[in-house]
Every structure is written in C-alpha cells, then in structure tokens.
Design a protein around this motif. Structure first.
Motif, mmCIF file in Angstrom:
data_model
loop_
_atom_site.group_PDB
_atom_site.id
_atom_site.type_symbol
_atom_site.label_atom_id
_atom_site.label_comp_id
_atom_site.label_asym_id
_atom_site.label_seq_id
_atom_site.Cartn_x
_atom_site.Cartn_y
_atom_site.Cartn_z
ATOM 1 N N HIS A 1 0.821 -1.212 0.000
ATOM 2 C CA HIS A 1 0.000 0.000 0.000
ATOM 3 C C HIS A 1 0.858 1.267 0.000
ATOM 4 O O HIS A 1 0.314 2.371 -0.100
ATOM 5 C CB HIS A 1 -0.911 0.028 1.242
ATOM 6 C CG HIS A 1 -1.881 -1.109 1.307
ATOM 7 N ND1 HIS A 1 -2.394 -1.602 2.490
ATOM 8 C CD2 HIS A 1 -2.445 -1.869 0.316
ATOM 9 C CE1 HIS A 1 -3.226 -2.603 2.245
ATOM 10 N NE2 HIS A 1 -3.270 -2.779 0.933
ATOM 11 N N ALA A 2 2.151 1.106 0.156
ATOM 12 C CA ALA A 2 3.062 2.267 0.245
ATOM 13 C C ALA A 2 3.485 2.663 -1.168
ATOM 14 O O ALA A 2 4.632 2.467 -1.586
ATOM 15 C CB ALA A 2 4.267 1.930 1.112
ATOM 16 N N VAL A 3 2.501 3.221 -1.907
ATOM 17 C CA VAL A 3 2.750 3.526 -3.316
ATOM 18 C C VAL A 3 2.536 5.000 -3.655
ATOM 19 O O VAL A 3 2.994 5.456 -4.700
ATOM 20 C CB VAL A 3 1.866 2.642 -4.238
ATOM 21 C CG1 VAL A 3 2.299 1.182 -4.154
ATOM 22 C CG2 VAL A 3 0.389 2.788 -3.904
ATOM 23 N N SER A 4 1.826 5.734 -2.805
ATOM 24 C CA SER A 4 1.532 7.139 -3.136
ATOM 25 C C SER A 4 1.059 7.883 -1.880
ATOM 26 O O SER A 4 0.712 7.258 -0.861
ATOM 27 C CB SER A 4 0.425 7.217 -4.197
ATOM 28 O OG SER A 4 -0.784 6.725 -3.653
ATOM 29 N N TYR A 5 0.983 9.193 -2.015
ATOM 30 C CA TYR A 5 0.424 10.068 -0.966
ATOM 31 C C TYR A 5 -1.004 9.617 -0.627
ATOM 32 O O TYR A 5 -1.351 9.401 0.536
ATOM 33 C CB TYR A 5 0.439 11.496 -1.510
ATOM 34 C CG TYR A 5 -0.238 12.546 -0.678
ATOM 35 C CD1 TYR A 5 0.471 13.269 0.276
ATOM 36 C CD2 TYR A 5 -1.590 12.846 -0.878
ATOM 37 C CE1 TYR A 5 -0.154 14.266 1.027
ATOM 38 C CE2 TYR A 5 -2.210 13.836 -0.130
ATOM 39 C CZ TYR A 5 -1.490 14.530 0.814
ATOM 40 O OH TYR A 5 -2.115 15.509 1.554
ATOM 41 N N GLU A 6 -1.832 9.465 -1.665
ATOM 42 C CA GLU A 6 -3.248 9.135 -1.451
ATOM 43 C C GLU A 6 -3.394 7.782 -0.782
ATOM 44 O O GLU A 6 -4.243 7.594 0.095
ATOM 45 C CB GLU A 6 -4.006 9.116 -2.790
ATOM 46 C CG GLU A 6 -4.140 10.455 -3.469
ATOM 47 C CD GLU A 6 -2.868 10.909 -4.198
ATOM 48 O OE1 GLU A 6 -1.962 10.069 -4.404
ATOM 49 O OE2 GLU A 6 -2.777 12.103 -4.553
ATOM 50 N N SER A 7 -2.570 6.836 -1.185
ATOM 51 C CA SER A 7 -2.668 5.485 -0.628
ATOM 52 C C SER A 7 -2.304 5.487 0.864
ATOM 53 O O SER A 7 -2.919 4.770 1.675
ATOM 54 C CB SER A 7 -1.751 4.548 -1.414
ATOM 55 O OG SER A 7 -1.906 3.240 -0.980
ATOM 56 N N ILE B 1 11.233 3.361 -5.597
ATOM 57 C CA ILE B 1 12.044 4.412 -4.969
ATOM 58 C C ILE B 1 11.441 5.792 -5.231
ATOM 59 O O ILE B 1 11.457 6.676 -4.362
ATOM 60 C CB ILE B 1 13.507 4.328 -5.480
ATOM 61 C CG1 ILE B 1 14.130 3.011 -4.990
ATOM 62 C CG2 ILE B 1 14.335 5.530 -5.018
ATOM 63 C CD1 ILE B 1 15.500 2.696 -5.543
ATOM 64 N N GLU B 2 10.865 5.962 -6.430
ATOM 65 C CA GLU B 2 10.266 7.249 -6.797
ATOM 66 C C GLU B 2 9.068 7.597 -5.912
ATOM 67 O O GLU B 2 8.682 8.757 -5.810
ATOM 68 C CB GLU B 2 9.794 7.219 -8.263
ATOM 69 C CG GLU B 2 10.909 6.968 -9.268
ATOM 70 C CD GLU B 2 11.982 8.041 -9.184
ATOM 71 O OE1 GLU B 2 11.620 9.220 -9.117
ATOM 72 O OE2 GLU B 2 13.182 7.687 -9.158
ATOM 73 N N ALA B 3 8.446 6.575 -5.303
ATOM 74 C CA ALA B 3 7.235 6.822 -4.491
ATOM 75 C C ALA B 3 7.569 7.173 -3.040
ATOM 76 O O ALA B 3 6.683 7.564 -2.283
ATOM 77 C CB ALA B 3 6.336 5.583 -4.521
#
Ligand SMILES: NC(=O)c1ccc[n+]([C@@H]2O[C@H](COP(=O)([O-])OP(=O)(O)OC[C@H]3O[C@@H](n4cnc5c(N)ncnc54)[C@H](OP(=O)(O)O)[C@@H]3O)[C@@H](O)[C@H]2O)c1
Length: 302
Positions: free
Chosen positions: A109-115, A144-146
């Motif tokens: 789930h650690a893929v984006s701000y919203e997530s 790494i980019e996320a």
C-alpha cells in the motif's frame, strides 16, 4: 535490580500504567530548523502481535497482556489482526489514552500520498479507534520514486491528527539519509530487527542520528536461537530464562522492545524480564553478534 522508573517529560495527560516501565520521548526533527516537533511519550516495552492469525488468538493475547500490565501493542495491516487488537483494547476496560497503539502502512500500500492516507483511515476503522499513537511505513517503498510522496502522506496523517507520531520500519542508514532531501519532518522511530545475534550498532547510530528512536523487533530472533549455548550460560548466571536474558539485553540497549507471544505464561515471563540485572554479562553478549537475520532485511535494499 535494574531501575524501572517513570521518565515522562511532556505535558501529556498522566498515564498511570506506563509507570511500570520506562517511557521514551518521541519527536520529529524538523529538517529545516532541526527543532523536535510533536513530542509524545511512548512505553519502552510492549507486545508484538505478528503471526497471531487463528481466530481469537490475537484478541486473547492482547487482552492478557493488557491485564498483566502491557501498555504498548505493535500490530500492522499485514498481520490481519487490527480488528482483534482493537476489540481487545476496548474489552480491557483500560482507557484508550493509557494504551499506545502502533500499526503500519503495508508495503504493497506504500505507493503514493493518497494510498498512505486511505490506508491510515482503513487501519483506524479496523482498529475502531479515532487515532493511532504511531503509524509506521512498514518497509521502504519498493518504488524508490514513491518514497517521497508516501512520506508526505504520512506527514499529512500526522497533521490531520489521525496519528500522534509517524515513523518508518526496516529503513537502512541510506534510506534514512535520503529522507533529509524529501521530508519536512523526520521519523520519530525506525523499527528494525535487533537481538543479541544481530546487534546493528551502525544502524542504531544512524537512527539516533536523525533524531529517531530504535524500536527493536524480533528480540528473540523469532525463537530461532533460544537453544544457543552462550545465551544459556548467561541466563543461568543471572538466574532467568534464555528468553528473558535476550529480551533484557535488547531493552538495555535503550530500544523500544516488543517480543511476541500468544502464550499467557510467556507473555508474563517476557514482561518479568524487565527486572533482570545483566550487569557483568556485557562482554559475553558482545561476542554473540553474528549478524543473524531471522527473516527479511529490507534495510539492505537500494
Ligand atoms: N516491522 C517488521 O518488519 C517486523 C518484523 C517482524 C516482527 N515485527 C514485530 O515485532 C514483534 C516481535 O517479533 P517476532 O514476532 O518476529 O519474534 P520474537 O518476538 O523475536 O519471537 C517470537 C517467537 O518466540 C516465541 N516466544 C515468545 N516468548 C517466549 C518465551 N518466553 N520463551 C520461549 N519462546 C518464546 C513465540 O512463541 P509463542 O507465541 O508460542 O510464545 C514466537 O515463536 C512481532 O510480533 C511484530 O509486532 C515487526
């Protein structure tokens, strides 16, 4: 006897039960000013609830632990037991603000701000709580980019009051260092594997170097090393069980220590380790380090 004294230093409401253990002051170092922000107190000892997946197992263990005096519970979305953890906390009858609840943003789930925001909300719903005490990124996001946007999401969870502190888990020294470029506030905690067979002095120093506290997981190396001869010699010499000697060594490093047990007798045995005096065993423990990794080791990833 090792002294187990209260060390509360902030203006939080009194938490009587925490006086059974030392507490530690968590804060977030502001990257620009260097000031410590959002200071709160956290017990230095608690129950880990990984691998409690049988129906009722987590609920019973948490309930027993709280009744025995534990005031810190470490769960995670990945453990699939946030709901039982929350049930046990409510059933205990102990006021919510006397129990320190940690959960983690699952790696997938650690893929984006919203997530990060979405899954913080769902953890709160599963736990049945208005807010967490500490929310951790379970491991450095694989993309790494996320990493920057995920951490911005964690900072937003803190700003919205969904959690009283934020931190990371399984971050190596280079991951922590990278955070200086994208964080507004640095993590309050880095939860990592730590036990007598993997003593990690450099990672502990790097964690403290960014103003975070070390939270030690798998203090018993998941039970893999409890028949270790060196440990038995130490535990015999100080008249405790091998598990108690390992747990107390971890606690004596100054780390927040979270052994797991589903067994009520062992839950009590592990808590009793806090009163063991390991004076004179330092050199024997120092010789036990073999950089043993009991499970995964994301700290070594890019
Ligand atoms: N962030 C992460 O990536 C991460 C990774 C691993 C763990 N953790 C956290 O850290 C917690 C603790 O780590 P862990 O669960 O890996 O392992 P651990 O606490 O090192 O060891 C747990 C194992 O030791 C046994 N045990 C517990 N007390 C004992 C005693 N007094 N005598 C003999 N055996 C005993 C348990 O069995 P019984 O239950 O049968 O007593 C279980 O098999 C986890 O529950 C979790 O909350 C976090």
């Amino acid at each position: 006897m090792a002294s187990i004294q209260p060390s509360r230093q902030t203006q939080d409401p009194p938490i009587q039960a925490l006086f059974m253990f030392e507490t530690v002051t968590l804060g977030h170092a502001n990257v620009v000013t260097g000031q410590m922000e959002h200071k709160i107190e956290m017990p230095r000892f608690g129950l880990g609830v990984w691998q409690m997946s049988e129906g009722g197992e987590c609920r019973n263990a948490v309930l027993h632990a709280i009744q025995s005096g534990y005031r810190l519970i470490d769960t995670a979305r990945a453990y699939s037991n946030e709901t039982e953890t929350g049930e046990a906390i409510r059933e205990s009858g102990i006021p919510r603000d006397e129990i320190f609840v940690v959960t983690k943003l699952r790696r997938t789930h650690a893929v984006s701000y919203e997530s990060a925001l979405e899954h913080c909300r769902s953890s709160l719903e599963m736990l049945g709580l208005d807010n967490l005490d500490l929310y951790l990124v379970h491991a450095p996001p694989e993309d790494i980019e996320a990493r920057a946007s995920v951490w911005k999401g964690m900072e937003e969870c803190l700003a919205r009051g969904w959690t009283r502190a934020i931190g990371v888990s399984n971050y190596g020294a280079h991951h922590l260092d990278d955070m200086r470029a994208y964080a507004t506030i640095l993590p309050s905690v880095n939860q990592v594997e730590l036990h007598p067979w993997n003593q990690r002095p450099a990672l502990r120093a790097a964690t403290e170097g960014i103003g975070a506290k070390v939270m030690a997981y798998s203090p018993l190396a998941r039970g893999h090393k409890l028949d270790c001869g060196s440990l038995s010699q130490i535990s015999d010499s100080v008249d405790c069980t091998p598990a108690q000697a390992a747990i107390k060594w971890v606690y004596d490093t100054g780390s927040i220590t979270i052994p797991k047990s589903s067994n009520p007798v062992r839950i009590d045995e592990n808590l009793a380790s806090l009163s063991i005096d390991l004076s004179g065993t330092e050199k024997s423990f120092a010789r036990m380090d073999e950089v043993y990794v009991s499970g995964w080791n994301p700290t070594a990833e890019p």
